[in-house]
Design an enzyme around this catalytic site. Structure first.
Site, PDB file in Angstrom:
ATOM      1  N   ASP A 255      37.093  32.276  11.084  1.00 48.61           N
ATOM      2  CA  ASP A 255      35.986  31.691  10.481  1.00 48.61           C
ATOM      3  C   ASP A 255      35.608  31.562   8.924  1.00 48.61           C
ATOM      4  O   ASP A 255      36.031  32.678   8.535  1.00 48.61           O
ATOM      5  CB  ASP A 255      34.756  32.604  11.262  1.00 48.61           C
TER       6      ASP A 255
ATOM      7  N   ASP B 220      22.149  22.421  16.151  1.00 47.55           N
ATOM      8  CA  ASP B 220      22.100  23.674  16.290  1.00 47.55           C
ATOM      9  C   ASP B 220      20.637  24.087  16.658  1.00 47.55           C
ATOM     10  O   ASP B 220      19.923  23.708  15.833  1.00 47.55           O
ATOM     11  CB  ASP B 220      22.782  24.404  15.571  1.00 47.55           C
TER      12      ASP B 220
ATOM     13  N   HIS C 124      32.099  38.102   6.948  1.00 43.40           N
ATOM     14  CA  HIS C 124      30.702  38.918   7.021  1.00 43.40           C
ATOM     15  C   HIS C 124      30.776  39.497   8.457  1.00 43.40           C
ATOM     16  O   HIS C 124      31.355  39.023   9.581  1.00 43.40           O
ATOM     17  CB  HIS C 124      29.643  37.875   7.056  1.00 43.40           C
TER      18      HIS C 124
ATOM     19  N   ARG D 253      41.503  32.199  15.550  1.00 38.60           N
ATOM     20  CA  ARG D 253      41.034  31.030  14.799  1.00 38.60           C
ATOM     21  C   ARG D 253      40.002  31.659  13.743  1.00 38.60           C
ATOM     22  O   ARG D 253      39.265  32.680  13.822  1.00 38.60           O
ATOM     23  CB  ARG D 253      39.852  30.146  15.549  1.00 38.60           C
TER      24      ARG D 253
ATOM     25  N   ARG E 245      24.477  23.434  22.013  1.00 32.73           N
ATOM     26  CA  ARG E 245      25.069  24.691  22.583  1.00 32.73           C
ATOM     27  C   ARG E 245      24.355  24.960  24.005  1.00 32.73           C
ATOM     28  O   ARG E 245      23.977  25.746  24.408  1.00 32.73           O
ATOM     29  CB  ARG E 245      24.761  25.870  21.796  1.00 32.73           C
TER      30      ARG E 245
ATOM     31  N   GLU F 235      39.103  27.445   9.657  1.00 30.47           N
ATOM     32  CA  GLU F 235      37.974  26.590   9.738  1.00 30.47           C
ATOM     33  C   GLU F 235      38.291  26.119   8.461  1.00 30.47           C
ATOM     34  O   GLU F 235      37.256  26.464   7.512  1.00 30.47           O
ATOM     35  CB  GLU F 235      36.722  27.372  10.015  1.00 30.47           C
TER      36      GLU F 235
ATOM     37  N   HIS G 203      30.611  23.473  18.199  1.00 31.72           N
ATOM     38  CA  HIS G 203      29.352  24.224  17.870  1.00 31.72           C
ATOM     39  C   HIS G 203      28.529  24.112  16.800  1.00 31.72           C
ATOM     40  O   HIS G 203      27.469  24.345  16.588  1.00 31.72           O
ATOM     41  CB  HIS G 203      29.463  25.654  18.432  1.00 31.72           C
ATOM     42  N   ASP G 204      29.243  23.705  15.884  1.00 31.66           N
ATOM     43  CA  ASP G 204      28.754  23.351  14.293  1.00 31.66           C
ATOM     44  C   ASP G 204      28.258  21.985  14.212  1.00 31.66           C
ATOM     45  O   ASP G 204      27.803  21.542  13.057  1.00 31.66           O
ATOM     46  CB  ASP G 204      29.901  23.675  13.508  1.00 31.66           C
TER      47      ASP G 204
END
Length: 484
Positions: A206, A363, A125, A204, A367, A236, A318-319
């Site tokens: 996504d 989140d 996306h 990497r 971060r 991922e 970060h997830d």
């Protein structure tokens, strides 16, 4: 084949907006910089803290000193989001990060220090600000880019609560590419090729499972590897990844299953399972030593050994909530969990700040700005990461040796990393009590040999085919090698 360098890598994951502010010729002008959030304030969903690639370049010596020789960057391309998963221009590094000039400088300086650079490919996306989607917004059904996306109705609900076009998680900010369209495929492959030609060391990927098309990733691999056969392609994928690891798509995946196993073993009853469950980590099981070893052995047997050595072993990112918060601020358990990443087969991957004990929940709290004041660092965690990095770089068996369980009972585990006739032994005490070590070596070493603990310098003589005569502290890991 898996790139050779990956097996010797220790990865550091950087979220660019939150790592370091640096000075450079293309840093954001002062009037805009005045609107950055305070570095130490709690992060927000929409706010920017102003970290940039000049800042990363200034911290390369720190990164190398901590033993990291590879960086995986969260997205760096032009975007309207602080996380930059909303890409507007894949050929332009975000000006707020310093633009293409900053990245070229960073890449050169990283390579001078022997540090590889892997970028985040967000190809499922893009942003609604992307030129092709903007063209549809302006021209409607007459747009020549209509087949680049999946449009279900008119007018487009680009700023409504729910999109009337295919979008990631139905978020109108993130229209999904139609990768069945040849022009879209060519565009995305051209992006991949461009940055590999610029000198990056890999991608990497996504949410690659959401491009549900093996032929897309097969061609992606061919295009990338034709330019640099040693480029690393890591996907991922959070669970079973057999489909993508047949040698014709990815080199490896982010090994969250291994990370969850480490959390379940080291965290035990203390682990904040509710915090984990509300993230992609899901419900983390409590594992005793034998169950933990069985889980590891299953993961190591699932894929070809070449792939196992290249898996990106990761616990937090970060997830997910941060390691230190998952461990409820327990310094010893946090340090032990990170040490295990270095001792197991696969590529240790540390999310920026985890090496200093930075806390963080969901989140955007996970971060936070990197704390550069060492007074806020958890020094036992820092020293564990630094010393385990040094050890991994200096002991080839920790990078290449296969896993062999030697002992597993309650919360105590011993295993060897073996290659040919050589072996190194790791003992792990994940309990609250000291452990008078007495473990069978199962032929890893000969009888009567003197073994040295590489972190403390302690020595013991192996007697009766066992390692014994050493008392290991609670929540600690020891690495044993024959005195040479």
């Amino acid at each position: 084949m898996t790139p050779d360098w990956v097996k010797d890598a220790v990865f550091y994951q950087i979220f660019p907006d939150r790592f370091a502010r640096g000075e450079g010729p293309l840093a954001m002008p002062a009037p805009l910089a005045a609107h950055f959030e305070s570095w130490d304030s709690p992060p927000t969903l929409r706010g920017f803290k102003g970290g940039n690639l000049w800042g990363v370049a200034e911290k390369l010596d720190y990164i190398k000193d901590m033993g990291f020789n590879a960086i995986y960057f969260c997205p760096i391309f032009a975007s309207t989001a602080n996380h930059r998963y909303h890409t507007t221009d894949y050929f332009q590094v975000d000006p707020m990060l310093g633009g293409n000039a900053a990245f070229a400088y960073l890449l050169e300086e990283a390579h001078k220090r022997g540090i590889r650079v892997v970028l985040d490919a967000v190809f499922n996306h893009c942003s609604r600000g992307h030129f092709a989607f903007q063209n549809i917004l302006e021209n409607g059904p007459k747009s020549p880019y209509l087949k680049w996306f999946h449009v279900f109705g008119w007018p487009l609900n680009a700023y409504e609560r729910r999109a009337n076009y295919a979008a990631w998680w139905d978020n109108p900010e993130l229209p999904k590419f139609n990768t069945d369209t040849p022009e879209v495929r060519e565009y995305l492959f051209a992006v991949a090729e461009h940055w590999v030609r610029q000198g990056i060391d890999g991608w990497r990927l996504d949410v690659p499972n959401e491009i549900n098309d093996d032929s897309f990733w097969q061609e992606f691999r061919c295009r990338v590897k034709a330019i640099n056969p040693q480029a690393y392609i890591v996907g991922e994928i959070w669970e079973d990844a057999d489909r993508w690891l047949q040698g014709d798509q990815f080199d490896a995946v982010m090994n969250y299953p291994l990370g969850r196993a480490v959390l379940g073993f080291v965290g035990d009853a203390l682990l904040d399972r509710d915090l984990a469950a509300k993230s992609g980590l899901g419900r983390v099981e409590t594992l005793q030593a034998l169950a933990f070893s069985h889980r590891l052995e299953h993961l190591f047997d699932r894929y070809d050994w070449e792939i196992v050595q290249a898996q990106m072993n990761i616990m937090s990112s970060h997830d997910t909530p941060r390691l230190f918060s998952l461990m409820r601020a327990d310094v010893q358990r946090s340090a032990l969990a990170l040490a295990l990443l270095y001792a197991l087969p696969g590529v240790p991957t540390v999310y920026y700040g985890d090496e200093v004990g930075l806390p963080g929940g969901h989140d955007p709290d996970n971060r936070r700005g990197m704390p550069w004041d060492e007074g806020h660092w958890q020094q036992p965690v820092v020293e564990t990461v630094r010393r385990m990095s040094q050890l991994r770089h200096s002991v080839p068996l920790l990078r290449r040796g296969r896993y062999q369980r030697l002992y597993a009972q309650d919360r105590r585990l011993a295993f060897a990393r073996v290659e040919g006739e050589e072996g190194v032994v790791i003992t792990v005490n994940a309990s609250e009590e000291p452990w008078p070590v007495l473990i069978p070596l199962h032929g890893v070493w000969s009888r009567g040999e003197v073994a040295v603990e590489l972190l403390s310098g302690a020595e013991v003589t192996c007697q009766g085919g066992s390692l014994q005569g050493y008392t290991q502290e609670p929540f600690s890991l020891a690495v044993w090698h024959l005195r040479g």
